[in-house]
Design an enzyme around this catalytic site. Structure first.
Site, short mmCIF file in Angstrom:
data_model
loop_
_atom_site.label_atom_id
_atom_site.label_comp_id
_atom_site.label_asym_id
_atom_site.label_seq_id
_atom_site.Cartn_x
_atom_site.Cartn_y
_atom_site.Cartn_z
N ARG A 88 0.83 -1.20 0.00
CA ARG A 88 0.00 0.00 0.00
C ARG A 88 0.86 1.26 0.00
O ARG A 88 1.77 1.41 0.81
CB ARG A 88 -0.90 0.01 1.23
N ARG A 97 -4.04 5.10 -4.35
CA ARG A 97 -3.57 4.07 -3.42
C ARG A 97 -3.62 2.69 -4.06
O ARG A 97 -4.47 2.41 -4.90
CB ARG A 97 -4.34 4.10 -2.11
N ASP A 100 -7.05 -0.18 -0.57
CA ASP A 100 -7.77 0.25 0.62
C ASP A 100 -8.72 -0.86 1.02
O ASP A 100 -9.47 -1.36 0.17
CB ASP A 100 -8.67 1.45 0.26
N ASP A 102 -11.62 -1.04 3.70
CA ASP A 102 -12.36 -0.27 4.70
C ASP A 102 -13.43 -1.14 5.34
O ASP A 102 -14.27 -1.72 4.63
CB ASP A 102 -13.06 0.93 4.04
N1 ROI Z 1 -12.59 7.21 -5.14
C1 ROI Z 1 -13.15 6.12 -5.67
N2 ROI Z 1 -13.87 6.21 -6.79
N3 ROI Z 1 -13.00 4.88 -5.09
C2 ROI Z 1 -12.26 4.73 -3.97
O1 ROI Z 1 -12.13 3.60 -3.47
C3 ROI Z 1 -11.68 5.87 -3.38
N4 ROI Z 1 -10.96 5.79 -2.22
C4 ROI Z 1 -10.46 6.85 -1.64
C5 ROI Z 1 -10.64 8.23 -2.19
C6 ROI Z 1 -9.27 8.90 -2.36
C7 ROI Z 1 -11.49 9.02 -1.20
N5 ROI Z 1 -11.31 8.23 -3.46
C8 ROI Z 1 -11.87 7.12 -4.01
O2 ROI Z 1 -9.78 6.71 -0.52
#
Ligand code: ROI
Length: 167
Positions: A88, A97, A100, A102
């Site tokens: 990452r 990134r 992620d 979450d």
């Molecule tokens: N934008 C999109 N489309 N998908 C994501 O997973 C995503 N993740 C983020 C930020 C930078 C907010 N923008 C994103 O962390």
């Protein structure tokens, strides 16, 4: 395979660096190997335009459904290990990134701690989270009583064009 009826957890996956489809598919495979946890299902992959900094590649997003005996912070540790294993990189807030993971929901738990907020704060208005979540659990009701399908309906005019099925 480990079998549990434990806590139901929804995890959002996102990547826009280093072959994002591969990153998300690799993370899904690793989620299958977590201790005391079963990967029940996952959504298809979605392509979405970036939220935040605009001069970055599109994202690949998905949602995974886990049944786990791990407590929230223990599961968070495991998710962060996967993020780190996949190299990452997150130099810029709201920037690109590699991966992620979450934690969106942990049963109906509501939690605010320095490391973890449940439900995830972005859950309510992010189309790239709501669409794959809806695919996994069309009848899902959030801890505040809102239904995912209603959130999608109200977000529609704003964001639906930003999210596309990949396969
Ligand atoms: N934008 C999109 N489309 N998908 C994501 O997973 C995503 N993740 C983020 C930020 C930078 C907010 N923008 C994103 O962390």
């Amino acid at each position: 395979m480990f079998s549990t009826t434990g806590n139901i957890v929804y995890v959002g996956l996102g990547s826009n660096l280093d072959n994002p489809v591969h990153q998300v598919e690799q993370a899904l495979r690793t989620l299958e190997t977590l201790p005391a946890t079963e990967l029940k299902t996952h959504s298809t992959l979605y392509r979405s335009t970036p939220l935040g900094q605009q001069n970055q590649p599109d994202y690949i997003n998905a949602v995974a459904v886990l049944h786990t005996e791990l407590r929230p912070l223990a599961l968070l540790d495991e998710l962060q290990v996967i993020e780190n294993q996949q190299g990452r990189v997150r130099k810029v807030r709201w920037g690109p990134r590699t991966l992620d993971l979450d934690m969106l929901l942990y049963d109906q738990k509501q939690l605010q701690s320095p490391r973890l907020t449940l439900p995830h704060l972005g859950l309510y208005e992010r189309a790239f989270v709501l669409y794959p979540l809806y695919e996994c659990a069309p009848d899902l009701v959030l801890p505040n009583g809102q239904r995912v399908c209603d959130l999608i309906r109200s977000s529609e005019g704003l964001c639906w064009r930003e999210v596309h099925h990949l396969k």
